[in-house]
Motif scaffolding. Structure first.
Motif, mmCIF file in Angstrom:
data_model
loop_
_atom_site.group_PDB
_atom_site.id
_atom_site.type_symbol
_atom_site.label_atom_id
_atom_site.label_comp_id
_atom_site.label_asym_id
_atom_site.label_seq_id
_atom_site.Cartn_x
_atom_site.Cartn_y
_atom_site.Cartn_z
ATOM 1 N N GLN A 78 -4.751 9.940 -2.968
ATOM 2 C CA GLN A 78 -4.324 10.363 -1.654
ATOM 3 C C GLN A 78 -4.927 9.507 -0.552
ATOM 4 O O GLN A 78 -4.265 9.170 0.391
ATOM 5 C CB GLN A 78 -4.714 11.826 -1.454
ATOM 6 C CG GLN A 78 -4.495 12.661 -2.710
ATOM 7 C CD GLN A 78 -3.348 13.595 -2.538
ATOM 8 O OE1 GLN A 78 -3.039 13.934 -1.434
ATOM 9 N NE2 GLN A 78 -2.713 14.004 -3.595
ATOM 10 N N ALA A 79 -6.211 9.197 -0.651
ATOM 11 C CA ALA A 79 -6.829 8.287 0.302
ATOM 12 C C ALA A 79 -8.152 7.851 -0.273
ATOM 13 O O ALA A 79 -8.787 8.594 -0.983
ATOM 14 C CB ALA A 79 -7.045 8.972 1.655
ATOM 15 N N GLU B 57 2.387 1.957 -3.379
ATOM 16 C CA GLU B 57 1.393 2.584 -4.269
ATOM 17 C C GLU B 57 1.342 4.092 -4.029
ATOM 18 O O GLU B 57 1.361 4.888 -4.969
ATOM 19 C CB GLU B 57 0.018 1.968 -4.031
ATOM 20 C CG GLU B 57 -1.090 2.592 -4.863
ATOM 21 C CD GLU B 57 -2.329 2.931 -4.054
ATOM 22 O OE1 GLU B 57 -2.735 4.118 -4.068
ATOM 23 O OE2 GLU B 57 -2.876 2.025 -3.407
ATOM 24 N N HIS B 58 1.294 4.494 -2.763
ATOM 25 C CA HIS B 58 1.267 5.922 -2.451
ATOM 26 C C HIS B 58 2.524 6.626 -2.945
ATOM 27 O O HIS B 58 2.461 7.761 -3.444
ATOM 28 C CB HIS B 58 1.144 6.129 -0.940
ATOM 29 C CG HIS B 58 -0.263 6.078 -0.438
ATOM 30 N ND1 HIS B 58 -0.865 7.128 0.216
ATOM 31 C CD2 HIS B 58 -1.191 5.097 -0.495
ATOM 32 C CE1 HIS B 58 -2.103 6.791 0.548
ATOM 33 N NE2 HIS B 58 -2.327 5.555 0.128
ATOM 34 N N GLU C 252 -6.190 6.595 6.647
ATOM 35 C CA GLU C 252 -7.064 5.697 5.878
ATOM 36 C C GLU C 252 -7.471 4.490 6.706
ATOM 37 O O GLU C 252 -8.625 4.057 6.680
ATOM 38 C CB GLU C 252 -6.345 5.239 4.605
ATOM 39 C CG GLU C 252 -6.117 6.327 3.583
ATOM 40 C CD GLU C 252 -5.466 5.810 2.328
ATOM 41 O OE1 GLU C 252 -5.029 6.628 1.518
ATOM 42 O OE2 GLU C 252 -5.410 4.584 2.142
ATOM 43 N N HIS D 205 0.838 -1.200 0.000
ATOM 44 C CA HIS D 205 0.000 0.000 0.000
ATOM 45 C C HIS D 205 0.874 1.251 0.000
ATOM 46 O O HIS D 205 0.606 2.228 -0.724
ATOM 47 C CB HIS D 205 -0.900 -0.039 1.234
ATOM 48 C CG HIS D 205 -1.951 1.011 1.280
ATOM 49 N ND1 HIS D 205 -2.775 1.181 2.360
ATOM 50 C CD2 HIS D 205 -2.318 1.971 0.394
ATOM 51 C CE1 HIS D 205 -3.603 2.183 2.136
ATOM 52 N NE2 HIS D 205 -3.340 2.694 0.945
ATOM 53 N N ILE E 278 -1.658 6.977 5.218
ATOM 54 C CA ILE E 278 -2.188 5.611 5.299
ATOM 55 C C ILE E 278 -2.783 5.357 6.687
ATOM 56 O O ILE E 278 -3.813 4.690 6.822
ATOM 57 C CB ILE E 278 -1.082 4.592 4.965
ATOM 58 C CG1 ILE E 278 -0.754 4.666 3.471
ATOM 59 C CG2 ILE E 278 -1.514 3.172 5.341
ATOM 60 C CD1 ILE E 278 0.433 3.824 3.059
ATOM 61 N N GLU F 32 3.577 9.815 3.683
ATOM 62 C CA GLU F 32 2.625 8.835 3.168
ATOM 63 C C GLU F 32 2.185 7.836 4.230
ATOM 64 O O GLU F 32 1.043 7.379 4.215
ATOM 65 C CB GLU F 32 3.227 8.109 1.957
ATOM 66 C CG GLU F 32 3.519 9.025 0.778
ATOM 67 C CD GLU F 32 2.318 9.843 0.353
ATOM 68 O OE1 GLU F 32 1.178 9.328 0.396
ATOM 69 O OE2 GLU F 32 2.516 11.018 -0.015
#
Length: 489
Positions: A468-469, A48-49, A129, A45, A126, A122
């Motif tokens: 971004q989220a 990816e960011h 999120e 994850h 996360i 980041e």
């Protein structure tokens, strides 16, 4: 489909009728939550960011101008999603900007070198999120982990990510973002020969492992694959035993796995069931998609308005596939029922109502009109998205990477129409006779963190310039085909 010398697979589809003057690019990578290293849950994850850095220089954009800003400057949009078994990046731009978009895509792969400052930014995003994840997302991940130990959700764990270093992130990227583990899909108003000429020029150096320790990374990939294969073999053996019991006319009690309760805004219960392999047993998988429509659109809503033995459901949502997206993941995958419980209706009573509905369908076959409505609702969903360029690009990449042998998205309507009422009844029997997870959804006071406007955005399909989220909305009964909803960013 073409294969570059380094092993990168490239699929180009000219479909000007779906978006004249536009083109979509999807990069699908065989790396997701299941590939996270031990103690660093969420690395996939995070990578990816980091493909969309919030600050330039020293990261995936050596010139200092971020990928999202470049795409926005061309009038395009971009987004990405991390799943259990893959990560996908998708971008839509005017067709005349496609060569630039392909160059930017290659450049962020070749220039991936995140700084500690960007990583800390980041990981904070996360963490927001994870804290904001919806009830449906947590229920889905809980069910998957109980049925298939070793499977990891794609969000991650904030505490484990807090100490991650740039070296660890780059090692994951170099090990997993290799040419043979990626598919590049280009769809739209394009000339395939011209696209391939650009791809060969700008992607020539993409995907080569260049760091020490690659043997250890390869061993980790192999071990994770063997663990998943063992779990899939166990599920297949249970399905075989169920089939033999049916043939012998013997009733077989389903194995229920009760997981830890999860906090929820309202009392409920989530029941998870394993899905057939969409490659090895595609007809049975599609029958489960139709069954989810039958249950979620007609049978359960009607039941929620009535009562059974004094017990009642207040709501019912049935999803087929990864967070409500069917054909968006390789095996293992789930059907998940999230049931609201009326006051006085205990968990076991709600599960009993769910099973009673399954038994009625299992004793079928369904009335032809009800079966046709369910199939038609799936066909409408497919046609509604078939003209979406990023959806097509993502579907082509997923088919090549996760569902080998698939005839492609345009073959799906005919496959659905071949599903019979008897197959749907068999799908209901498989849910009754196979293992299932039961997770109580228990109301409790929860503090909802305030999102920081400068770093956290709520994603809407195709409207964000960078991932971004993303929230995980409660998906409706199996109606989504690809990347627009119910995904994790």
């Amino acid at each position: 489909m073409s294969v570059l010398p380094g092993g990168l697979r490239v699929c180009v589809e000219s479909v000007p009728q779906y978006g004249r003057g536009l083109a979509a690019v999807a990069l699908t990578v065989a790396a997701g939550g299941d590939d996270d290293p031990a103690g660093r849950h969420g690395t996939a994850h995070l990578v990816e960011h980091l493909m969309f850095p919030r600050s330039g220089g020293g990261s995936a954009d050596p010139t200092g101008e971020g990928y999202a800003a470049l795409v926005a400057g061309a009038g395009g949009v971009c987004n990405a999603e991390t799943h259990r078994d893959h990560t996908v990046f998708h971008t839509t731009v005017p067709a005349e900007s496609l060569p630039d978009a392909l160059a930017w895509e290659a450049r962020r792969l070749l220039g991936f070198a995140p700084t500690e400052d960007v990583i800390r930014t980041e990981t904070d995003v996360i963490g927001e999120e994870i804290r904001g994840a919806g009830d449906a997302g947590r229920s889905w991940e809980s069910a998957l982990g109980a049925l298939y130990p070793g499977s990891r959700d794609s969000f991650g764990t904030a505490a484990e990510l807090a100490g991650i270093t740039a070296g660890e992130v780059e090692a994951f990227f170099r090990a997993h973002y290799t040419a043979r583990r990626m598919v590049l899909s280009v769809v739209g108003d394009v000339d395939p020969a011209g696209v391939m000429a650009v791809v060969r020029a700008v992607f020539a150096g993409v995907g080569v492992i260049r760091v020490a320790g690659e043997a250890g990374a390869a061993e980790g990939i192999r071990a994770a694959g063997e663990a998943r294969a063992a779990e899939e073999a166990r599920a297949a053996e249970e399905a075989r035993a169920a089939g033999e019991a049916r043939a012998a006319g013997e009733p077989r009690a389903a194995r229920e796995i009760h997981t830890a309760p999860l906090p929820s805004g309202r009392p409920g219960v989530a029941v998870g069931h394993p899905l057939p392999d969409p490659v090895a047993d595609r007809p049975a998988y599609l029958a489960q998609a139709v069954l989810a429509q039958v249950l979620g659109r007609s049978r359960l809503p009607a039941l929620a308005r009535s009562a059974r033995d004094g017990h009642r459901l207040t709501s019912a949502t049935v999803t087929c596939g990864y967070h409500g997206q069917w054909l968006a993941s390789a095996a293992p995958d789930l059907t998940l029922a999230v049931l609201g419980r009326a006051p006085g209706t205990e968990v076991d009573a709600a599960v009993g109502i769910w099973r009673s509905v399954l038994r009625v369908v299992a004793e079928g076959p369904l009335p032809e009109a009800e079966h046709r409505r369910a199939v038609n609702s799936l066909l409408v969903a497919w046609h509604r998205q078939a003209d979406s360029l990023p959806t097509r690009a993502v579907a082509l990449g997923r088919d090549a990477l996760l569902l080998p042998g698939s005839a492609g998205p345009d073959a799906l309507p005919a496959e659905l129409r071949r599903t019979t009422p008897a197959e749907v009844a068999a799908a209901a029997r498989a849910l009754l006779e196979g293992p299932a997870t039961v997770t109580e959804l228990a109301p409790q006071a929860r503090t909802v963190p305030t999102a920081r406007a400068h770093t956290v955005l709520t994603a809407r399909a195709g409207t964000e310039l960078a991932p971004q989220a993303r929230t995980v909305p409660i998906a409706r009964a199996g109606t989504e085909l690809a990347p627009q909803k119910g995904t994790v960013g």
